[in-house]
Scaffold this motif. Sequence first.
Motif, PDB file in Angstrom:
ATOM      1  N   GLN A 266      53.740  38.128  17.871  1.00  0.00           N
ATOM      2  CA  GLN A 266      52.322  38.042  18.231  1.00  0.00           C
ATOM      3  C   GLN A 266      51.437  38.385  17.030  1.00  0.00           C
ATOM      4  O   GLN A 266      50.455  37.698  16.737  1.00  0.00           O
ATOM      5  CB  GLN A 266      52.050  38.990  19.394  1.00  0.00           C
ATOM      6  CG  GLN A 266      50.635  38.965  19.908  1.00  0.00           C
ATOM      7  CD  GLN A 266      50.468  39.955  21.055  1.00  0.00           C
ATOM      8  OE1 GLN A 266      50.968  41.078  21.005  1.00  0.00           O
ATOM      9  NE2 GLN A 266      49.757  39.530  22.088  1.00  0.00           N
ATOM     10  N   GLN A 267      51.778  39.440  16.304  1.00  0.00           N
ATOM     11  CA  GLN A 267      50.978  39.859  15.154  1.00  0.00           C
ATOM     12  C   GLN A 267      51.096  38.866  14.001  1.00  0.00           C
ATOM     13  O   GLN A 267      50.109  38.606  13.290  1.00  0.00           O
ATOM     14  CB  GLN A 267      51.384  41.269  14.704  1.00  0.00           C
ATOM     15  CG  GLN A 267      51.202  42.330  15.766  1.00  0.00           C
ATOM     16  CD  GLN A 267      49.806  42.354  16.369  1.00  0.00           C
ATOM     17  OE1 GLN A 267      48.806  42.141  15.695  1.00  0.00           O
ATOM     18  NE2 GLN A 267      49.737  42.582  17.675  1.00  0.00           N
ATOM     19  N   LEU A 268      52.271  38.293  13.824  1.00  0.00           N
ATOM     20  CA  LEU A 268      52.439  37.252  12.797  1.00  0.00           C
ATOM     21  C   LEU A 268      51.592  36.022  13.127  1.00  0.00           C
ATOM     22  O   LEU A 268      51.013  35.399  12.236  1.00  0.00           O
ATOM     23  CB  LEU A 268      53.911  36.869  12.656  1.00  0.00           C
ATOM     24  CG  LEU A 268      54.791  37.903  11.955  1.00  0.00           C
ATOM     25  CD1 LEU A 268      56.256  37.589  12.166  1.00  0.00           C
ATOM     26  CD2 LEU A 268      54.452  37.989  10.472  1.00  0.00           C
ATOM     27  N   ALA A 269      51.498  35.699  14.405  1.00  0.00           N
ATOM     28  CA  ALA A 269      50.674  34.555  14.824  1.00  0.00           C
ATOM     29  C   ALA A 269      49.203  34.799  14.493  1.00  0.00           C
ATOM     30  O   ALA A 269      48.500  33.893  14.039  1.00  0.00           O
ATOM     31  CB  ALA A 269      50.849  34.297  16.316  1.00  0.00           C
ATOM     32  N   VAL A 270      48.727  36.028  14.685  1.00  0.00           N
ATOM     33  CA  VAL A 270      47.342  36.372  14.345  1.00  0.00           C
ATOM     34  C   VAL A 270      47.125  36.183  12.844  1.00  0.00           C
ATOM     35  O   VAL A 270      46.126  35.591  12.414  1.00  0.00           O
ATOM     36  CB  VAL A 270      47.005  37.824  14.770  1.00  0.00           C
ATOM     37  CG1 VAL A 270      45.656  38.263  14.218  1.00  0.00           C
ATOM     38  CG2 VAL A 270      47.036  37.952  16.284  1.00  0.00           C
TER      39      VAL A 270
ATOM     40  N   VAL B 230      59.297  47.275  10.364  1.00  0.00           N
ATOM     41  CA  VAL B 230      58.064  47.534  11.110  1.00  0.00           C
ATOM     42  C   VAL B 230      58.340  48.398  12.332  1.00  0.00           C
ATOM     43  O   VAL B 230      57.498  49.219  12.722  1.00  0.00           O
ATOM     44  CB  VAL B 230      57.362  46.207  11.489  1.00  0.00           C
ATOM     45  CG1 VAL B 230      56.137  46.444  12.330  1.00  0.00           C
ATOM     46  CG2 VAL B 230      56.992  45.444  10.225  1.00  0.00           C
ATOM     47  N   GLY B 231      59.496  48.215  12.956  1.00  0.00           N
ATOM     48  CA  GLY B 231      59.875  49.060  14.087  1.00  0.00           C
ATOM     49  C   GLY B 231      59.165  48.743  15.389  1.00  0.00           C
ATOM     50  O   GLY B 231      58.812  49.661  16.133  1.00  0.00           O
ATOM     51  N   VAL B 232      58.914  47.466  15.652  1.00  0.00           N
ATOM     52  CA  VAL B 232      58.336  47.054  16.935  1.00  0.00           C
ATOM     53  C   VAL B 232      59.246  46.003  17.563  1.00  0.00           C
ATOM     54  O   VAL B 232      60.147  45.481  16.916  1.00  0.00           O
ATOM     55  CB  VAL B 232      56.892  46.485  16.768  1.00  0.00           C
ATOM     56  CG1 VAL B 232      55.945  47.551  16.244  1.00  0.00           C
ATOM     57  CG2 VAL B 232      56.872  45.254  15.889  1.00  0.00           C
ATOM     58  N   GLU B 233      58.982  45.715  18.818  1.00  0.00           N
ATOM     59  CA  GLU B 233      59.747  44.680  19.507  1.00  0.00           C
ATOM     60  C   GLU B 233      59.490  43.321  18.871  1.00  0.00           C
ATOM     61  O   GLU B 233      58.410  43.067  18.329  1.00  0.00           O
ATOM     62  CB  GLU B 233      59.339  44.624  20.986  1.00  0.00           C
ATOM     63  CG  GLU B 233      59.646  45.885  21.761  1.00  0.00           C
ATOM     64  CD  GLU B 233      61.140  46.115  21.924  1.00  0.00           C
ATOM     65  OE1 GLU B 233      61.883  45.130  22.121  1.00  0.00           O
ATOM     66  OE2 GLU B 233      61.558  47.276  21.849  1.00  0.00           O
ATOM     67  N   ALA B 234      60.454  42.421  18.971  1.00  0.00           N
ATOM     68  CA  ALA B 234      60.345  41.094  18.373  1.00  0.00           C
ATOM     69  C   ALA B 234      59.119  40.339  18.896  1.00  0.00           C
ATOM     70  O   ALA B 234      58.410  39.681  18.126  1.00  0.00           O
ATOM     71  CB  ALA B 234      61.621  40.289  18.633  1.00  0.00           C
TER      72      ALA B 234
ATOM     73  N   HIS C  59      59.657  37.683   3.299  1.00  0.00           N
ATOM     74  CA  HIS C  59      60.573  38.325   4.244  1.00  0.00           C
ATOM     75  C   HIS C  59      60.881  37.394   5.402  1.00  0.00           C
ATOM     76  O   HIS C  59      60.001  36.670   5.870  1.00  0.00           O
ATOM     77  CB  HIS C  59      59.951  39.602   4.826  1.00  0.00           C
ATOM     78  CG  HIS C  59      60.067  40.792   3.953  1.00  0.00           C
ATOM     79  ND1 HIS C  59      59.286  41.000   2.849  1.00  0.00           N
ATOM     80  CD2 HIS C  59      60.884  41.877   4.029  1.00  0.00           C
ATOM     81  CE1 HIS C  59      59.602  42.141   2.284  1.00  0.00           C
ATOM     82  NE2 HIS C  59      60.573  42.700   2.981  1.00  0.00           N
ATOM     83  N   ALA C  60      62.117  37.489   5.878  1.00  0.00           N
ATOM     84  CA  ALA C  60      62.487  36.839   7.134  1.00  0.00           C
ATOM     85  C   ALA C  60      62.000  37.744   8.263  1.00  0.00           C
ATOM     86  O   ALA C  60      61.847  38.955   8.093  1.00  0.00           O
ATOM     87  CB  ALA C  60      64.002  36.667   7.215  1.00  0.00           C
ATOM     88  N   VAL C  61      61.756  37.139   9.413  1.00  0.00           N
ATOM     89  CA  VAL C  61      61.283  37.913  10.564  1.00  0.00           C
ATOM     90  C   VAL C  61      62.266  39.031  10.884  1.00  0.00           C
ATOM     91  O   VAL C  61      61.857  40.175  11.138  1.00  0.00           O
ATOM     92  CB  VAL C  61      61.069  36.993  11.791  1.00  0.00           C
ATOM     93  CG1 VAL C  61      60.722  37.804  13.019  1.00  0.00           C
ATOM     94  CG2 VAL C  61      59.985  35.971  11.494  1.00  0.00           C
ATOM     95  N   SER C  62      63.560  38.741  10.833  1.00  0.00           N
ATOM     96  CA  SER C  62      64.565  39.760  11.164  1.00  0.00           C
ATOM     97  C   SER C  62      64.492  40.952  10.208  1.00  0.00           C
ATOM     98  O   SER C  62      64.695  42.100  10.623  1.00  0.00           O
ATOM     99  CB  SER C  62      65.967  39.155  11.137  1.00  0.00           C
ATOM    100  OG  SER C  62      66.245  38.606   9.855  1.00  0.00           O
ATOM    101  N   GLU C  63      64.176  40.718   8.939  1.00  0.00           N
ATOM    102  CA  GLU C  63      64.020  41.820   7.982  1.00  0.00           C
ATOM    103  C   GLU C  63      62.808  42.678   8.344  1.00  0.00           C
ATOM    104  O   GLU C  63      62.853  43.904   8.260  1.00  0.00           O
ATOM    105  CB  GLU C  63      63.821  41.290   6.564  1.00  0.00           C
ATOM    106  CG  GLU C  63      65.005  40.562   5.977  1.00  0.00           C
ATOM    107  CD  GLU C  63      64.660  39.933   4.642  1.00  0.00           C
ATOM    108  OE1 GLU C  63      65.514  40.046   3.742  1.00  0.00           O
ATOM    109  OE2 GLU C  63      63.570  39.345   4.495  1.00  0.00           O
TER     110      GLU C  63
END
Length: 149
Positions: free
Chosen positions: A51-55, A42-46, A33-37
Amino acid sequence: MSTPLYRLKAEFFKTLGHPVRIRVLELLSERDHAVSEMLNEVGVEAAHLSQQLAVLRRAGLVTARREGSTVHYTLADPGVAELLRVARTILTGVLAGQAELLADLRAAGGSGDDAPAEAPDDAPAEAPDDVADKAGDEAGGQNDDGSGG
């Protein structure tokens, strides 16, 4: 001295212990998935998703690749998708067991047979502080090292 395996497992499961991270991993279990997808799903702020992707990246669970201005994510190991499937199977069983128990309790009705007995007059009552301490312990108020968590 190396870190015991059980501690490494605990850290691994802590990484999974966030609903947004679980949702991201579920999405990536289906396909890249692309981040924009993912934002739409997910329904959260970018910033929060980033931040969660970095974790997840630091934990080695996902990898990122850039295509122009778009960043695509993929699972680093297909075992993550399998782990999510196993978790779903376990939860389905647990919830089915709870549904059976609830049905049994409802079928028993208010007969009072399963009501807890009252404490005898000479039984010590728990102090409110004791109750609060137990509630904090049950909620996981401290980490293994004694720090707040």
